[in-house]
Design an enzyme around this catalytic site. Structure first.
Site, PDB file in Angstrom:
ATOM      1  N   SER A  63       6.016   0.014  11.763  1.00 20.84           N
ATOM      2  CA  SER A  63       4.924  -0.369  12.512  1.00 20.84           C
ATOM      3  C   SER A  63       5.259  -0.265  13.989  1.00 20.84           C
ATOM      4  CB  SER A  63       4.795  -1.969  12.289  1.00 20.84           C
ATOM      5  OG  SER A  63       4.131  -2.784  13.304  1.00 20.84           O
TER       6      SER A  63
ATOM      7  N   TYR B 260       9.452 -10.035  11.823  1.00 15.11           N
ATOM      8  CA  TYR B 260       8.722  -8.986  11.224  1.00 15.11           C
ATOM      9  C   TYR B 260       9.184  -7.581  12.274  1.00 15.11           C
ATOM     10  CZ  TYR B 260       4.724  -5.574  10.248  1.00 15.11           C
ATOM     11  OH  TYR B 260       3.857  -4.866  10.121  1.00 15.11           O
TER      12      TYR B 260
HETATM   13  P1  NAP Z   1      -1.478  -6.088   2.728  1.00 13.81           P
HETATM   14  O1  NAP Z   1      -2.934  -5.488   2.665  1.00 13.81           O
HETATM   15  O2  NAP Z   1      -1.126  -7.502   3.042  1.00 13.81           O
HETATM   16  O3  NAP Z   1      -0.724  -5.636   1.253  1.00 13.81           O
HETATM   17  C1  NAP Z   1       0.650  -5.923   1.404  1.00 13.81           C
HETATM   18  C2  NAP Z   1       1.168  -5.171  -0.046  1.00 13.81           C
HETATM   19  O4  NAP Z   1       2.247  -5.637  -0.334  1.00 13.81           O
HETATM   20  C3  NAP Z   1       0.262  -6.032  -1.377  1.00 13.81           C
HETATM   21  O5  NAP Z   1      -0.033  -5.095  -2.223  1.00 13.81           O
HETATM   22  C4  NAP Z   1       1.350  -6.968  -1.719  1.00 13.81           C
HETATM   23  O6  NAP Z   1       1.152  -7.208  -3.062  1.00 13.81           O
HETATM   24  C5  NAP Z   1       2.745  -6.274  -1.607  1.00 13.81           C
HETATM   25  N1  NAP Z   1       3.697  -7.243  -1.479  1.00 13.81           N
HETATM   26  C6  NAP Z   1       4.071  -8.261  -0.656  1.00 13.81           C
HETATM   27  N2  NAP Z   1       5.068  -8.900  -1.096  1.00 13.81           N
HETATM   28  C7  NAP Z   1       5.689  -7.932  -2.097  1.00 13.81           C
HETATM   29  C8  NAP Z   1       6.776  -8.192  -2.885  1.00 13.81           C
HETATM   30  N3  NAP Z   1       7.716  -9.040  -2.624  1.00 13.81           N
HETATM   31  N4  NAP Z   1       6.873  -7.210  -3.864  1.00 13.81           N
HETATM   32  C9  NAP Z   1       6.001  -6.239  -3.974  1.00 13.81           C
HETATM   33  N5  NAP Z   1       4.952  -6.216  -3.383  1.00 13.81           N
HETATM   34  C10 NAP Z   1       4.690  -6.918  -2.410  1.00 13.81           C
HETATM   35  O7  NAP Z   1      -0.895  -5.087   3.841  1.00 13.81           O
HETATM   36  P2  NAP Z   1      -1.143  -3.573   4.526  1.00 13.81           P
HETATM   37  O8  NAP Z   1      -1.765  -3.868   5.822  1.00 13.81           O
HETATM   38  O9  NAP Z   1      -1.662  -2.829   3.555  1.00 13.81           O
HETATM   39  O10 NAP Z   1       0.399  -3.534   4.911  1.00 13.81           O
HETATM   40  C11 NAP Z   1       1.342  -2.549   3.995  1.00 13.81           C
HETATM   41  C12 NAP Z   1       2.392  -1.969   5.011  1.00 13.81           C
HETATM   42  O11 NAP Z   1       1.912  -1.577   6.316  1.00 13.81           O
HETATM   43  C13 NAP Z   1       3.206  -3.201   5.163  1.00 13.81           C
HETATM   44  O12 NAP Z   1       4.672  -2.493   5.173  1.00 13.81           O
HETATM   45  C14 NAP Z   1       2.970  -3.433   6.637  1.00 13.81           C
HETATM   46  O13 NAP Z   1       3.882  -3.846   7.452  1.00 13.81           O
HETATM   47  C15 NAP Z   1       2.800  -1.971   7.399  1.00 13.81           C
HETATM   48  N6  NAP Z   1       1.762  -2.464   8.577  1.00 13.81           N
HETATM   49  C16 NAP Z   1       0.592  -2.690   8.550  1.00 13.81           C
HETATM   50  C17 NAP Z   1      -0.126  -2.816   9.927  1.00 13.81           C
HETATM   51  C18 NAP Z   1      -1.795  -3.754   9.695  1.00 13.81           C
HETATM   52  O14 NAP Z   1      -2.127  -3.907  10.730  1.00 13.81           O
HETATM   53  N7  NAP Z   1      -2.166  -3.872   8.283  1.00 13.81           N
HETATM   54  C19 NAP Z   1       0.373  -2.548  10.818  1.00 13.81           C
HETATM   55  C20 NAP Z   1       1.723  -1.745  10.759  1.00 13.81           C
HETATM   56  C21 NAP Z   1       2.366  -1.907   9.426  1.00 13.81           C
HETATM   57  P3  NAP Z   1       0.966  -8.602  -4.038  1.00 13.81           P
HETATM   58  O15 NAP Z   1      -0.157  -9.131  -3.361  1.00 13.81           O
HETATM   59  O16 NAP Z   1       0.764  -8.285  -5.428  1.00 13.81           O
HETATM   60  O17 NAP Z   1       2.178  -9.470  -3.807  1.00 13.81           O
END
Ligand code: NAP
Length: 250
Positions: A143, A156
């Site tokens: 990130s 984080y």
């Molecule tokens: P999201 O929409 O909140 O989705 C998160 C995913 O992670 C969900 O499928 C959730 O599944 C899963 N998850 C959470 N805890 C888990 C666990 N203990 N075991 C297995 N699965 C788990 O997030 P996103 O925005 O797509 O983010 C994906 C990645 O990109 C993350 O690593 C995040 O840090 C990174 N990122 C996101 C952003 C942003 O702005 N969105 C920016 C930079 C980086 P369940 O609901 O089934 O638990």
């Protein structure tokens, strides 16, 4: 042009957001996809069924990435079903709030366990199979928080910075085995993770992004697909910035 026929991809946190978009895109490119989820079964299961109905191969597997036993069982399931793992996308993650002087141990630990320990468990479980197969691709989600820090989200940011050094370490360690390890560092992406922040402070956030909008999950999935493809065969240890120009670092 990017085709992944014959490849098996395990994508953690594929029930929504970036993981879901990546699973869909990789499937469209011909890969067999394993959609990991922890709590949200429905969408991962539905996408797997949809892929199978249209002639592809897919499987949804429940596992908490922070639980070693569940991760190892998940990887065993993938090997039993598909006999190999070519691509691991360490995507599962959480983003919670925490002021440093009042942050409870539990908040710190939960983030370390899911965002960092989870990446370690998944990677450790998959690498022996990649070594046996003679190669593989690992793509980790970092990130911009890991590159420039993030106030009120220091826990984080610490995990996402660690992902960068983990990626670079493994790129060198695993290069002799033809396992390429890269990371993608998104900026603001419009998913459930950031929905509340974007709703409350959307204008403020987008005003400092040169492209003046948050990214879409599909716009992160594209670079992930590229890193998994033959087009990226000479890239390893790289941190790919996908942030609309928000954080410019080499
Ligand atoms: P999201 O929409 O909140 O989705 C998160 C995913 O992670 C969900 O499928 C959730 O599944 C899963 N998850 C959470 N805890 C888990 C666990 N203990 N075991 C297995 N699965 C788990 O997030 P996103 O925005 O797509 O983010 C994906 C990645 O990109 C993350 O690593 C995040 O840090 C990174 N990122 C996101 C952003 C942003 O702005 N969105 C920016 C930079 C980086 P369940 O609901 O089934 O638990």
């Amino acid at each position: 042009m990017i085709r992944l026929e014959g490849k098996v991809a395990l994508i953690t946190g594929a029930s929504r957001g970036i993981g879901f978009a990546t699973a869909r895109l990789m499937s469209e490119a011909g890969a067999t996809v394993v959609l990991n989820y922890n709590r949200t079964k429905g969408p991962a299961e539905e996408l797997a069924q949809q892929i199978k109905r249209s002639g592809g191969k897919a499987l949804a597997v429940k596992a908490n990435v922070a639980d070693r036993g569940e991760v190892e069982a998940m990887v065993d399931t993938v090997i039993r079903e598909f006999e190999r793992i070519d691509i691991l996308v360490n995507n599962a993650g959480i983003w919670t709030y925490g002021e440093i002087d009042t942050m409870p141990d539990e908040v710190w630990d939960e983030t370390m366990d899911i965002n960092l320990r989870g990446v370690f468990y998944c990677t450790r479980a998959v690498v022996p199979h990649m070594k046996r197969q003679g190669g593989g691709r690992i793509i980790n989600l970092s990130s911009t928080a890991g590159q420039r820090g993030e106030a009120f989200h220091s826990h984080y940011a610490a995990t996402k910075g660690a992902i960068i050094s983990f990626t670079k370490s493994l790129a060198v360690e695993l290069a002799p085995h033809n396992i390429l390890v890269n990371a993608v560092a998104p900026g603001w992406v419009d998913t459930e993770m950031s929905a509340e922040a974007l709703e409350q402070e959307g204008d403020k956030i987008t005003s400092i992004i040169p492209l003046r909008r948050p990214g879409k999950a599909e716009e992160i999935a594209g670079p992930i697909l590229f890193l998994a493809s033959d087009l990226a065969s000479y890239m390893t240890g790289e941190i790919v910035n996908v942030n609309g120009g928000n954080v410019l670092c080499g």
